[in-house]
Structure formats: structure tokens, C-alpha cells
Design an enzyme around this catalytic site. Sequence first.
Site, mmCIF file in Angstrom:
data_model
loop_
_atom_site.group_PDB
_atom_site.id
_atom_site.type_symbol
_atom_site.label_atom_id
_atom_site.label_comp_id
_atom_site.label_asym_id
_atom_site.label_seq_id
_atom_site.Cartn_x
_atom_site.Cartn_y
_atom_site.Cartn_z
ATOM 1 N N GLU A 1 0.840 -1.208 0.000
ATOM 2 C CA GLU A 1 0.000 0.000 0.000
ATOM 3 C C GLU A 1 0.870 1.251 0.000
ATOM 4 O OE1 GLU A 1 -3.203 -0.043 -0.591
ATOM 5 O OE2 GLU A 1 -3.064 -2.220 -0.602
ATOM 6 N N TRP B 1 1.733 1.896 -3.374
ATOM 7 C CA TRP B 1 0.677 2.528 -4.193
ATOM 8 C C TRP B 1 0.849 4.051 -4.147
ATOM 9 C CZ3 TRP B 1 -2.490 1.316 -7.940
ATOM 10 C CH2 TRP B 1 -2.919 0.000 -8.104
ATOM 11 N N TRP C 1 -9.207 8.601 -8.372
ATOM 12 C CA TRP C 1 -10.385 8.959 -9.174
ATOM 13 C C TRP C 1 -10.290 8.419 -10.592
ATOM 14 C CZ3 TRP C 1 -15.167 10.216 -8.158
ATOM 15 C CH2 TRP C 1 -15.457 10.602 -6.854
ATOM 16 N N TRP D 1 -15.249 12.495 -13.383
ATOM 17 C CA TRP D 1 -14.483 12.220 -12.164
ATOM 18 C C TRP D 1 -13.895 13.486 -11.561
ATOM 19 C CZ3 TRP D 1 -9.427 13.718 -12.636
ATOM 20 C CH2 TRP D 1 -8.895 13.796 -13.933
ATOM 21 N N TRP E 1 -18.966 12.587 -20.402
ATOM 22 C CA TRP E 1 -19.335 12.629 -18.983
ATOM 23 C C TRP E 1 -20.335 13.757 -18.759
ATOM 24 C CZ3 TRP E 1 -16.488 8.949 -16.453
ATOM 25 C CH2 TRP E 1 -15.204 8.659 -16.916
ATOM 26 N N ASN F 1 -10.930 3.290 2.482
ATOM 27 C CA ASN F 1 -10.569 3.090 1.075
ATOM 28 C C ASN F 1 -11.675 2.393 0.283
ATOM 29 O OD1 ASN F 1 -8.646 3.118 -1.172
ATOM 30 N ND2 ASN F 1 -8.665 0.894 -0.900
HETATM 31 P P1 FAD Z 1 -3.418 2.069 4.991
HETATM 32 O O1 FAD Z 1 -4.257 0.966 4.459
HETATM 33 O O2 FAD Z 1 -2.930 1.962 6.355
HETATM 34 O O3 FAD Z 1 -2.184 2.233 3.982
HETATM 35 C C1 FAD Z 1 -0.954 2.851 4.377
HETATM 36 C C2 FAD Z 1 -0.661 4.010 3.471
HETATM 37 O O4 FAD Z 1 -0.482 3.563 2.135
HETATM 38 C C3 FAD Z 1 -1.755 5.060 3.402
HETATM 39 O O5 FAD Z 1 -1.717 5.954 4.488
HETATM 40 C C4 FAD Z 1 -1.464 5.713 2.070
HETATM 41 O O6 FAD Z 1 -0.436 6.678 2.173
HETATM 42 C C5 FAD Z 1 -0.960 4.562 1.227
HETATM 43 N N1 FAD Z 1 -2.066 4.015 0.447
HETATM 44 C C6 FAD Z 1 -2.930 3.040 0.803
HETATM 45 N N2 FAD Z 1 -3.796 2.800 -0.204
HETATM 46 C C7 FAD Z 1 -3.481 3.647 -1.208
HETATM 47 C C8 FAD Z 1 -4.005 3.887 -2.505
HETATM 48 N N3 FAD Z 1 -5.037 3.188 -3.000
HETATM 49 N N4 FAD Z 1 -3.440 4.858 -3.246
HETATM 50 C C9 FAD Z 1 -2.385 5.562 -2.788
HETATM 51 N N5 FAD Z 1 -1.836 5.381 -1.572
HETATM 52 C C10 FAD Z 1 -2.382 4.436 -0.794
HETATM 53 N N6 FAD Z 1 -5.093 8.602 -0.291
HETATM 54 C C11 FAD Z 1 -4.560 9.721 0.228
HETATM 55 O O7 FAD Z 1 -3.626 9.641 1.035
HETATM 56 N N7 FAD Z 1 -5.034 10.962 -0.136
HETATM 57 C C12 FAD Z 1 -6.059 11.121 -1.030
HETATM 58 O O8 FAD Z 1 -6.429 12.255 -1.361
HETATM 59 C C13 FAD Z 1 -6.663 9.934 -1.554
HETATM 60 N N8 FAD Z 1 -7.726 10.017 -2.399
HETATM 61 C C14 FAD Z 1 -8.291 8.856 -2.892
HETATM 62 C C15 FAD Z 1 -9.374 8.963 -3.783
HETATM 63 C C16 FAD Z 1 -9.974 7.820 -4.294
HETATM 64 C C17 FAD Z 1 -11.135 7.938 -5.253
HETATM 65 C C18 FAD Z 1 -9.479 6.541 -3.922
HETATM 66 C C19 FAD Z 1 -10.120 5.294 -4.470
HETATM 67 C C20 FAD Z 1 -8.402 6.434 -3.058
HETATM 68 C C21 FAD Z 1 -7.794 7.580 -2.536
HETATM 69 N N9 FAD Z 1 -6.703 7.502 -1.636
HETATM 70 C C22 FAD Z 1 -6.139 8.663 -1.149
HETATM 71 C C23 FAD Z 1 -6.075 6.198 -1.310
HETATM 72 C C24 FAD Z 1 -6.576 5.486 -0.053
HETATM 73 O O9 FAD Z 1 -7.969 5.449 -0.011
HETATM 74 C C25 FAD Z 1 -6.045 6.111 1.245
HETATM 75 O O10 FAD Z 1 -4.664 6.314 1.151
HETATM 76 C C26 FAD Z 1 -6.315 5.201 2.443
HETATM 77 O O11 FAD Z 1 -7.700 5.014 2.596
HETATM 78 C C27 FAD Z 1 -5.733 5.825 3.677
HETATM 79 O O12 FAD Z 1 -6.031 5.064 4.824
HETATM 80 P P2 FAD Z 1 -4.857 4.495 5.726
HETATM 81 O O13 FAD Z 1 -3.860 5.549 5.995
HETATM 82 O O14 FAD Z 1 -5.493 3.838 6.889
HETATM 83 O O15 FAD Z 1 -4.224 3.435 4.735
#
Ligand code: FAD
Length: 473
Positions: A274, A277, A383, A360, A305, A342
Amino acid sequence: MNEQRPIIVWFRRDLRLSDHAALTAACASNAPVIAVFIRDPLVDRLGAAPKWRLGQGLAALESRLAEMGAKLILRSGPALDTLLALLAETGAQGVYWSRLYDPESVARDTDIKAQLRAQGVEARSFGGHVMFEPWSVQTKTGGMYKVYTPFWRSVKDRSVDAPRSAPPTLCAPETWPQSERLADWHLGAAMRRGALIVARHAQVGESAALDRLAEFIEDDVADYVQMRDIPSKRGTSGLSENLALGEISPHQCWHAGMRALHEGKAGAEVFLKELVWREFAYHLMHHSPHILTSNWKPDWDKFAWYTDAAHPEVIAWQQGRTGVKFADAAMRELYVTGKMHNRGRMIVASYLSKHLLTHWRIGQAWFEECLTDWDPASNAMGWQWAAGSGPDASPYFRVFNPDTQLDKFDPKGFYVKRWIAEGQSDPPETALSYYEAIPESWNLTARDIYPSPARDLAAGRQRALDAYQNRGF
Ligand code: FAD
């Protein structure tokens, strides 16, 4: 007395003292250090929630510096002019900062570096916001990665710098330059009454972030694979708001995850994935900055769109009043906590861009307004991934069904009950706090009747599939 001229450390999205390469380098020179934050036009343009959250982060950094007998100097104005004024006032020899990667920051910083150097000022930028500099990861043919899995494979065995400790002391300048007052910046003004509610859910500052990382690695990472998809549980790290503002570094998270992996904690590898990602999002933004503003796959420019942000269905989506429970619960979670699980993000983004065929960018902008963990790269990638216009190994015609997703990830309805008050005889505090957080002009109360879905999910899915079928490219 310290004979050396001070070094200005310009803080931006790196609101921490540990694992801060620019600060470490400034301290290593034994020069006095002046920590500065500039409220420039890029800061003024932030959405309501990220701007409020920035204010919280700055207050925490101020306190952290104060514990070390240092100050955070706050100034407003265009960054170059402000730095030049500070250099003149303090006689500083250099300006150090941590690199940012969004195109506007890159353009600003490139210009500032050139202008400062032309005046004989030592201008140095350092890494730290990402683990792998976006230009340092290349395919075998020297290009960018467009798909996540090969990107992961190419970086997973790289060595990641071990996190640096915070400097034990900061050498103070003979006199501190004048500072503006954080309270006078009113960074939370656009949040209005919502700020008090969101504040209850924020995890602010470096110490809180490091504590949460330690707790997550100790208690949660082992079950991360099973729990990370359950929106009613705290199964993820919750560190995104801290990573977004640099209150913790990705390196600190990576090394903690690696230790857990070596201890045999099952979910650790997925946690590392993650984090990657996030790196991938930065890689994409660096190599294809148009991901922030237009379809990553240009073919999608031909797709019609809907673009009416004031359409009643879009407003209902924003307000969590579509009648589609998973989407509504998630949108209310966003408004109350400044974050969204997420799984919820994927559902609401798919619903807006596919069931409602709405651009989007409308959703991206709403998230930019409401997310305390707003990150330009991850938000844009998320997005475009959901809408199908972005880099994604999965097909664009995957349309999530929010109801079957609910059956799978919230079968007992805990998440829905937590956020949707209507129809409950004794709604929980979380669901009720939504009504305290939203603008009064929305005119909503917990006594309203919960709406029936305006759009049949199966019909909406079919409409999206038909539109894709006839998209003409
Ligand atoms: P954990 O599951 O603990 O993951 C650890 C870290 O990994 C996160 O803090 C984050 O930095 C990174 N990470 C995890 N999943 C993703 C992912 N899919 N994409 C990129 N990095 C990821 N994340 C943001 O930080 N800021 C945003 O503005 C953002 N906008 C999003 C918009 C959409 C439409 C979607 C589908 C996802 C978005 N995300 C965003 C990614 C993700 O949803 C969040 O990072 C995650 O929910 C954060 O929760 P956590 O810190 O508990 O993640």
C-alpha cells in the site's frame, strides 16, 4: 557565540523533525537554524479541510520546535519574495527544503532555486516525501511504469534509507525574525462549524503519527489483510493524513513494516504494497502530470461525462442522500471525519463516475475540499482508477455494485448504522454529528425520511455499460 550565518529550513509538506534530511543537513553544518513556513498562493488555494488540517499540523510543529527552544517563523506572500526578505533580514547563507512533486510546486521551487543561486544563496532541496524518486524508477526500456504490479516488483527489493533521528538540539539564531501568528491566518475559516467535529477524528502531529505507527505494527498489521477491507473496523494504519503533511515519512512506515515482515507478521507485505501505491501515484504524477487535470488516457476525452456539478443527483451524492447506503455512509464519514475508508472511496467514486456518468473531476474536487488526508497524486490516481480513464490493469467496464459490496464488507450493517441516522430509534453519536458538521444551508435533520434510491443500481450499471459500448474509441 555561533559565528556562522543561519540556514533557513523552509517547511512545506514535511511537518516533522525526525527523518528530515533538510533539517538534519542544516543542523550538521552547526549553523543556526531558522524554521519557516510560508503561506503562499498554493497554500491559499487548498480546499477547506486540507487547509484546516494544515493549520493543526503547523500548531503541532510550533509546539515541537518550542520544546527545543526554537520557533516556527510564519510569513505570508509569494514564496520567493518572502524568502528574499527573510534572507535580507537574517543574513542567512542558505535555504534548504524537502522536494515536492506536483507540477505547480515543481515550477515554483525550480524558479526559486535558480533565483537564489543566482544571488549566491545556497539553495538545496532534499528527498523525503517519497521513498523512490519518481525519475529513478524506470522500465527496462527507460520509460515510466504504467501498471502498478511491475512498478512494485521493480522497487520492492530496493534499499530504503534508514530513518534519521530528530536532531537533539537546534542551534538558535542570535535574534529571531518576526513571525505572523498562526491564529491570524484563520486556516480553518472555510470549514465553519465542521472544524470542531472533524477535530475529534484527527490524529495531528509527528508524535501522534509515530505512536499510531507503533501501535499499528504491534496490534493491527498482522490482521491487516483481513481487516483492511472492513470499513466498520480500524484495521488500517490511519496514517494517510500524517503522510500527506509529512508528519511522518514513508521511510519510517516502510522500515516499521519491514521489521513486522521479518517478525513474520502476516499483513506486513500488503501494508508495504500500500505504501508503494502511494509511490506509484507520485511516479505517475511526475511522468504524466496531466493525471491531475485531464483523462490520463486521452481517448476518454471523447467520452460524454456529465459535467453539471449542481445536478440534484450530484448534490445528493455529496450530501450522502442518494439512497444507496454504502455510498451515503461513506460520504457522511468523509464529512464528519475528514477521511473515508478506502473501500468507501472506491464505491463512491465508482457510483459517481459510472452509475451517474459524472465526470471524475467533480468528485476529485469534492474530495479535495473535504479530505484532511488530501494528497494530489493519490487523489487523482484514485479517481481516474475508479472512472476507468486512468492507468489500471482492470477493465474500465468494472462497475461496483454498492449493495453487493455492502453484503460482502458490512454484512451486519455496522458501518451503515454508524453513519446513517435516519430510521434509527437511537442513532449513534457518529451519525448525529453529521448534522452538526454540515452547512446549515443544507437543511437536513436526523428526522428526515431516508431517501429511496433515485437510480436503480442494475439500470445504472447497464446505462454505464451501454455508454462504454458506444463510446466510439
Ligand atoms: P493504509 O491501508 O494503512 O495504507 C498505508 C498508506 O499507504 C496510506 O496511508 C497511504 O499513504 C498509502 N495508500 C494506501 N492505499 C493507497 C491507494 N489506493 N493509493 C495511494 N496510496 C495508498 N489517499 C490519500 O492519502 N489521499 C487522497 O487524497 C486519496 N484520495 C483517494 C481517492 C480515491 C477515489 C481513492 C479510491 C483512493 C484515494 N486515496 C487517497 C487512497 C486510499 O484510499 C487512502 O490512502 C487510504 O484510505 C488511507 O487510509 P490508511 O492511511 O489507513 O491506509
